[in-house]
Motif scaffolding. Structure first.
Motif, PDB file in Angstrom:
ATOM      1  N   ARG A  17      -7.931   7.724  -1.211  1.00 28.60           N
ATOM      2  CA  ARG A  17      -8.494   7.193   0.034  1.00 28.60           C
ATOM      3  C   ARG A  17      -7.584   6.109   0.581  1.00 28.60           C
ATOM      4  O   ARG A  17      -7.117   5.251  -0.152  1.00 28.60           O
ATOM      5  N   ARG A  18      -7.349   6.157   1.863  1.00 28.62           N
ATOM      6  CA  ARG A  18      -6.490   5.173   2.528  1.00 28.62           C
ATOM      7  C   ARG A  18      -7.320   4.356   3.508  1.00 28.62           C
ATOM      8  O   ARG A  18      -7.879   4.898   4.452  1.00 28.62           O
ATOM      9  N   GLN A  19      -7.380   3.068   3.252  1.00 25.26           N
ATOM     10  CA  GLN A  19      -8.168   2.148   4.063  1.00 25.26           C
ATOM     11  C   GLN A  19      -7.284   1.497   5.119  1.00 25.26           C
ATOM     12  O   GLN A  19      -6.210   0.988   4.799  1.00 25.26           O
ATOM     13  N   THR A  32      -4.851   1.350  -0.583  1.00 29.29           N
ATOM     14  CA  THR A  32      -4.887   2.714  -1.091  1.00 29.29           C
ATOM     15  C   THR A  32      -5.760   2.724  -2.330  1.00 29.29           C
ATOM     16  O   THR A  32      -5.552   1.935  -3.251  1.00 29.29           O
ATOM     17  N   TRP A  84     -12.720   1.667  12.082  1.00 29.29           N
ATOM     18  CA  TRP A  84     -12.137   0.354  12.366  1.00 29.29           C
ATOM     19  C   TRP A  84     -11.851   0.199  13.862  1.00 29.29           C
ATOM     20  O   TRP A  84     -11.978  -0.897  14.417  1.00 29.29           O
ATOM     21  N   THR A  90       0.819  -1.204   0.000  1.00 26.10           N
ATOM     22  CA  THR A  90       0.000   0.000   0.000  1.00 26.10           C
ATOM     23  C   THR A  90       0.860   1.265   0.000  1.00 26.10           C
ATOM     24  O   THR A  90       0.554   2.245  -0.700  1.00 26.10           O
ATOM     25  N   THR A 108      -5.944  -6.311  -1.804  1.00 19.85           N
ATOM     26  CA  THR A 108      -7.008  -6.585  -2.747  1.00 19.85           C
ATOM     27  C   THR A 108      -6.720  -7.921  -3.415  1.00 19.85           C
ATOM     28  O   THR A 108      -5.615  -8.443  -3.374  1.00 19.85           O
TER      29      THR A 108
END
Length: 242
Positions: free
Chosen positions: A59-61, A67, A197, A37, A81
């Motif tokens: 956007r950063r998850q 990313t 989260w 990422t 992913t």
């Protein structure tokens, strides 16, 4: 409390061993996804990733680490992913299942002679106490870190720990469980005190802590009941002998 009578119990060694292996898998795959990422984030920020249309925002998850570069005509994502993301979710699901089954097994008592493990009351109480100490400590640590601003002052939780001057953000719609609050700045920007989260993690950690607390309470109750029955039987024996 008698230490001579034994009672059947489920063996949980394999469940805990599987939980340990899955924890290692989850940790390693998350590290790989996090590194991937970071690399993708760097490439996306410097325009080295091709997408449909112009780059909008990045956007950063947090979990799974990812990313997502948002373009006018579509999204381009990397990190956690595909296959890597599937492994992370499967490891997390397997870990949760093993831990929950192992803790639920502590709540069940089998008749003497049934089950692969024979334990005394003292041993059952020690096992249940250890499980509650471990799960409760993890929950208390995470909850304490997230809820500390709310416990210190709910109305000023959003401005805690920073120098905002004369215009600190307002704290609205707060809750202690899960620990969360809505923060509104003077400009009208709205955000959450804790990440989504982290809020979910608090709830997830509360489940095993509650199960282990139940197992401990059952162990104490069964021990007291057996001790009472032993004393009554002993008293009856003395009365008949007299």
């Amino acid at each position: 409390m008698s230490n001579t009578l034994t009672h059947g119990a489920f063996r949980t060694e394999r469940l805990w061993a599987a939980a340990g292996v899955l924890s290692l898998v989850l940790f390693l795959t998350s590290v790989v996804a996090w590194v991937d990422t970071l690399e993708f984030d760097e490439r996306c920020s410097h325009g080295m990733v091709n997408g449909v249309g112009e780059l909008g925002k990045i956007r950063r998850q947090a979990f799974p680490p990812a990313t997502i570069c948002e373009y006018a005509g579509g999204d381009v994502a990397a990190g956690a992913t595909g296959l890597l993301g599937a492994v992370i979710w499967c490891a997390l699901a397997g870990l949760a299942l093993c831990v929950l089954l192992a803790l639920l097994a502590e709540c069940v008592e089998l008749p003497a002679g049934i089950g692969g493990l024979q334990l005394t009351r003292k041993e059952r109480l020690r096992r249940a106490g250890t499980a509650f100490f471990v799960t409760g400590s993890f929950f208390a640590l995470v909850y304490g870190l997230l809820a500390w601003p709310l416990l210190g002052g709910p109305s000023s939780a959003c401005s805690a720990g920073a120098d905002w001057g004369s215009y600190p953000p307002k704290t609205l719609d707060y809750s202690l469980f899960p620990p969360q609050a809505t923060c509104v700045t003077r400009s009208g920007d709205v955000s959450q005190l804790n990440a989504g989260w982290a809020e979910t993690l608090t709830v997830m950690l509360a489940v095993p802590a509650a199960i282990s607390a139940t197992a401990l309470a059952l162990a104490v109750r069964r021990g007291r009941r057996e001790a009472h029955a032993t004393r009554a039987a002993h008293a009856a024996g003395e009365a008949s002998a007299g």
